[in-house]
Design an enzyme around this catalytic site. Structure first.
Site, mmCIF file in Angstrom:
data_model
loop_
_atom_site.group_PDB
_atom_site.id
_atom_site.type_symbol
_atom_site.label_atom_id
_atom_site.label_comp_id
_atom_site.label_asym_id
_atom_site.label_seq_id
_atom_site.Cartn_x
_atom_site.Cartn_y
_atom_site.Cartn_z
ATOM 1 N N ILE A 35 0.821 -1.212 0.000
ATOM 2 C CA ILE A 35 0.000 0.000 0.000
ATOM 3 C C ILE A 35 0.857 1.265 0.000
ATOM 4 O O ILE A 35 0.741 2.111 -0.869
ATOM 5 C CB ILE A 35 -0.967 0.023 1.216
ATOM 6 C CG1 ILE A 35 -1.961 -1.152 1.135
ATOM 7 C CG2 ILE A 35 -1.735 1.353 1.236
ATOM 8 C CD1 ILE A 35 -2.851 -1.286 2.361
ATOM 9 N N SER A 36 1.728 1.405 0.972
ATOM 10 C CA SER A 36 2.527 2.628 1.032
ATOM 11 C C SER A 36 3.718 2.417 1.952
ATOM 12 O O SER A 36 3.808 1.422 2.661
ATOM 13 C CB SER A 36 1.694 3.789 1.561
ATOM 14 O OG SER A 36 1.336 3.548 2.908
ATOM 15 N N GLY A 38 6.727 4.616 4.522
ATOM 16 C CA GLY A 38 7.086 5.863 5.191
ATOM 17 C C GLY A 38 8.367 5.672 5.964
ATOM 18 O O GLY A 38 9.037 4.650 5.794
ATOM 19 N N ARG A 42 6.711 -0.135 6.108
ATOM 20 C CA ARG A 42 5.854 -0.325 4.951
ATOM 21 C C ARG A 42 4.487 -0.859 5.377
ATOM 22 O O ARG A 42 4.358 -1.551 6.371
ATOM 23 C CB ARG A 42 6.498 -1.315 3.993
ATOM 24 C CG ARG A 42 7.935 -0.970 3.654
ATOM 25 C CD ARG A 42 8.615 -2.078 2.863
ATOM 26 N NE ARG A 42 8.078 -2.218 1.524
ATOM 27 C CZ ARG A 42 8.345 -1.383 0.529
ATOM 28 N NH1 ARG A 42 9.159 -0.367 0.724
ATOM 29 N NH2 ARG A 42 7.815 -1.569 -0.657
ATOM 30 N N VAL A 43 3.470 -0.548 4.556
ATOM 31 C CA VAL A 43 2.127 -1.038 4.857
ATOM 32 C C VAL A 43 1.653 -1.944 3.718
ATOM 33 O O VAL A 43 1.799 -1.612 2.535
ATOM 34 C CB VAL A 43 1.123 0.122 5.056
ATOM 35 C CG1 VAL A 43 -0.260 -0.433 5.387
ATOM 36 C CG2 VAL A 43 1.592 1.059 6.157
ATOM 37 N N ASP A 161 -0.386 14.302 15.181
ATOM 38 C CA ASP A 161 -0.044 14.254 13.748
ATOM 39 C C ASP A 161 -1.292 14.077 12.889
ATOM 40 O O ASP A 161 -1.296 13.274 11.953
ATOM 41 C CB ASP A 161 0.977 13.146 13.472
ATOM 42 C CG ASP A 161 1.686 13.344 12.125
ATOM 43 O OD1 ASP A 161 1.622 14.471 11.577
ATOM 44 O OD2 ASP A 161 2.283 12.392 11.617
#
Lengths: 436, 313
Positions: A35-36, A38, A42-43, A161
């Site tokens: 998915i993404s 950062g 990772r996801v 956040d």
């Protein structure tokens, strides 16, 4: 020999026993895609191998490396926070943690899956539909966001956040606040909040007291961020899109001049009358040297928020004085939520199928360990594939991250118009609040 | 969450019964002649955690959290199959993070090596940071990621804490932010608090410290342990006890008017009718009412108090 080993590593037997008993991530979940990523890791999108076959998002924290060897270096403070907080909370508007798996020096957090997020909804409207988010959706999303935040705040948790990318929505239109990696408990802290993290909240969503160097702050910083998010949903652009001044070599936090100017251009320069304690803040003298602006929020809201009460709510979320800013509970009681269209539990209730944002895109992963072996292929091929996949992943990410910018240069502008205020200049990308 | 013990992982998953504890020690029992020795081990390891915590300049609450982690780890494991020293170091390391006052892994390793090596002759403690980090990993797994711990200190300060609380280090007493006051509540306002004498609050605090030498933190909810500690303080703290007795007897002498004063001091006290001493007296008389008003099982509190006494005895 055996004895020696016991002396040098008395926990060997224990670990072997534990390792044998542990179920592996891939025993329990089939990884569907990436998915993404950062700074944290990772996801992945994954499906439970249980009979229910539920979809999950698995967040894999980056294992630490020394050279090429993955080694234990200690679990990061942010992982500890996210895990510890998530284990204690359950609320419909907070992403639920299903389980945590510790395996092979990596931590996997298994969350309920959410198909959309605020950023994606904003993009879908600005890029594909080319229309504003409808009032019903805007109101439902804002309401549910505040509802989740009320729960966190009641539990003495500050999120620290909040931003569109961290606020998820399920396919049935339920808002889920995510990413508690910067969140923390404020009940009876052993150290003041600023001692732990010098910088909190992504710059565009950062409250003025933080920008002015306040050492003590509270839940109201999240409320400011909610104001920014609501404004962004209404206008499809970040409302205060400033340039972040970088930390200097000594890691001193600089004066965030540009971000403050972006705020003042819309809300006007804060006065001591509306914010009596402002004169005690460290950066107050710096702030006084900036040009003077008057409040134009009413004008800003007119075409964007499209409702008198909605504009009024935004005004109260953006109160300069943190003590006068609405609390989450007060905001939920606001008249705007009592007038038509009423907020709904399914935020997308009023939408036709093509108006609902598309499903989250997933790509193949470049981290072979998480993907089925077949997908990786042979060593050489694998390499090529990896770089290709990385590219897709990045393209996807940058699509997620970049906003469309008109190329006005209203930078650090003294007399910038609204267009340049919200259009931004050149556009810094969304920055993580976290520091290395 | 931080406010609601009843929905916490601590309450839902980590209050265990005696048979569970007994089961947890079954392997260890094979190696000791007298089961009481295992109780001594409980004390020994708690002291060790406390020592290491002090070297790392951890606050009392962090040390308490580390101790609870240690106890929980050994609900699922036996001493004989593990190395308690590395477990202790990992507990301190994780507790510091969980309580938002992290210490560097390097410091934990070097302080632990020094303490265990020099004072206890344990030479096996690894010098390699990654060994401690590895233990942390297994520890967090054993703890099922439940890292938020409730402690009796909080109940104590809620029930008896003073503003700027003299006896107890101020910061330990908690720097609850003023704007945390949401909705209707009287706690934190000073109203309805039990006013303990100088030194008594500290005694209650120290009694709570001592409870971590046992497995009480696994058996009972922290607020009951706190109330038991308050109860014991009312009995043990000489001045507090005297003034409770005095106020009890002076109220007697008020009701039984013909009764001559048995000793000089209570009469002198009651005759000095400044508003201050009256208020104080009134307050002291309220102690029993205060305890009764807590709406907790007093027989359970008495049981805990008994266990604390047997621990101290």
């Amino acid at each position: 020999m055996d004895n020696n080993l016991l002396v040098s590593d008395p926990m060997r037997v224990y670990r072997a026993k534990r390792d044998a008993a542990r179920k592996r991530v891939t025993d329990k979940y089939a990884i569907l895609g990436f998915i993404s990523s950062g700074t944290y890791g990772r996801v992945y999108k994954a499906q439970s191998k249980d009979v229910d076959g539920r979809i999950h998002a698995i967040k894999k924290f980056k294992p630490d490396k020394e050279g090429d060897v993955i080694t234990y270096t200690g679990i990061s403070q942010s992982a500890i926070r996210e895990i510890a907080l998530n284990r204690e909370i359950t609320h419909e508007n907070i992403v639920a943690l299903k389980e945590v798996i510790l395996e092979d020096k990596s931590i996997y957090m298994v969350f309920e899956y959410a198909e959309h997020d605020f950023l994606q909804v904003i993009h879908h409207h600005s890029q594909t539909l080319r229309s504003q988010i409808s009032l019903a959706v805007l109101k439902s999303l804002t309401y549910q966001l505040l509802n989740g935040l009320l729960y966190l705040h009641d539990a003495h948790i500050i999120h620290r956040d909040l931003k569109p990318a961290n606020i998820l929505i399920t396919s049935s239109g339920v808002v889920k606040i995510g990413d508690l990696g910067l969140a923390r408990l404020t009940h009876q802290p052993l150290q003041p909040l600023f001692a732990g993290d010098k910088v909190v909240v992504t710059i565009w969503y950062r409250a003025p007291e933080l920008l002015l160097g306040a050492k003590h702050y509270n839940k109201s910083i999240d409320i400011w961020a909610v104001g920014c998010v609501m404004a962004e949903l209404a206008s499809l652009r970040p409302i205060f899109k400033g340039e972040e001044a970088k930390l200097d070599s000594k890691k001193n936090v600089p004066f965030q001049k540009d971000q403050l100017l972006k705020i003042f251009e819309v809300l006007g320069t804060p006065s001591e009358r509306e914010w009596p304690k402002i004169k005690d803040l460290p950066e107050y003298q710096c702030m006084r040297r900036l040009d003077h602006y008057s409040n134009r929020l009413q004008e800003w809201s007119q075409s964007r928020v499209r409702s008198h009460e909605g504009a009024n709510l935004l005004k109260e979320l953006f109160a300069y004085d943190p003590d006068r800013r609405l609390t989450a509970g007060e905001a939920l009681q606001h008249k705007w939520f009592q007038e038509d269209p009423l907020p709904s539990r399914n935020a997308f209730e009023s939408l036709s199928t093509q108006q609902v944002p598309p499903h989250r895109r997933i790509t193949q992963d470049d981290a072979p360990s998480m993907m089925p072996v077949a997908a990786v292929g042979s060593q050489v091929q694998g390499q090529g594939q990896v770089s290709h996949m990385q590219a897709t992943g990045q393209a996807h990410l940058s699509q997620q991250l970049s906003h469309s910018h008109s190329n006005h240069s209203g930078k650090a502008g003294s007399a910038a118009s609204f267009a340049s205020v919200s259009g931004g200049g050149g556009g810094p990308s969304r920055k993580k609040a976290r520091l290395g | 969450m931080a406010t609601n013990f009843w929905s916490s992982s601590h309450y839902k998953r980590w209050i265990v019964d005696r048979s569970t504890l007994h089961q947890a020690r079954s392997d260890d029992l094979q190696y000791v002649d007298n089961p009481e020795y295992l109780g001594f081990l409980n004390i020994f390891f708690a002291n060790l955690i406390s020592k290491l915590g002090k070297k790392l300049q951890l606050r009392q609450r962090v040390i308490a959290t580390a101790t609870v982690f240690f106890r929980r780890f050994y609900v699922k494991n036996s001493y004989c199959e593990t190395d308690p020293f590395i477990v202790i170091a990992a507990c301190c390391y994780v507790a510091a993070k969980a309580e938002e006052s992290p210490v560097h892994i390097k410091n934990v390793v070097s302080e632990a090596r020094m303490l265990f090596g020099e004072e206890y002759g344990i030479k096996s403690f690894p010098s390699d940071n990654s060994k401690l980090a590895e233990m942390e990993f297994y520890l967090v797994d054993e703890l099922e990621c439940d890292l938020t711990i409730f402690h009796p200190y909080r109940t104590l300060m809620t029930l008896c804490g003073k503003e700027g609380g003299g006896a107890v280090p101020e910061a330990e007493a908690g720097e609850a932010d003023a704007d945390d006051v949401d909705g209707l509540r009287y706690w934190g306002t000073g109203e309805g608090k039990l006013e303990l004498q100088e030194g008594a609050l500290q005694m209650a605090w120290f009694i709570i410290n001592d409870t971590y030498r046992s497995e009480l933190c696994l058996l009972y909810p922290p607020h009951l342990i706190a109330i038991a500690a308050i109860y014991l303080t009312l009995v043990f703290h000489a001045q507090t006890r005297t003034s409770i007795q005095q106020s009890a007897s002076s109220s007697h002498s008020h009701s039984g008017s013909s009764h001559p004063s048995h000793s000089g001091s209570p009469t002198r006290r009651s005759s000095r009718s400044t508003s201050h001493s009256q208020k104080k007296q009134h307050h002291q008389q309220d102690v029993i009412g205060f305890m009764a008003g807590l709406n907790v099982s007093m027989s359970l509190v008495a049981t805990i108090a008994q266990e604390i006494i047997s621990l101290l005895g």
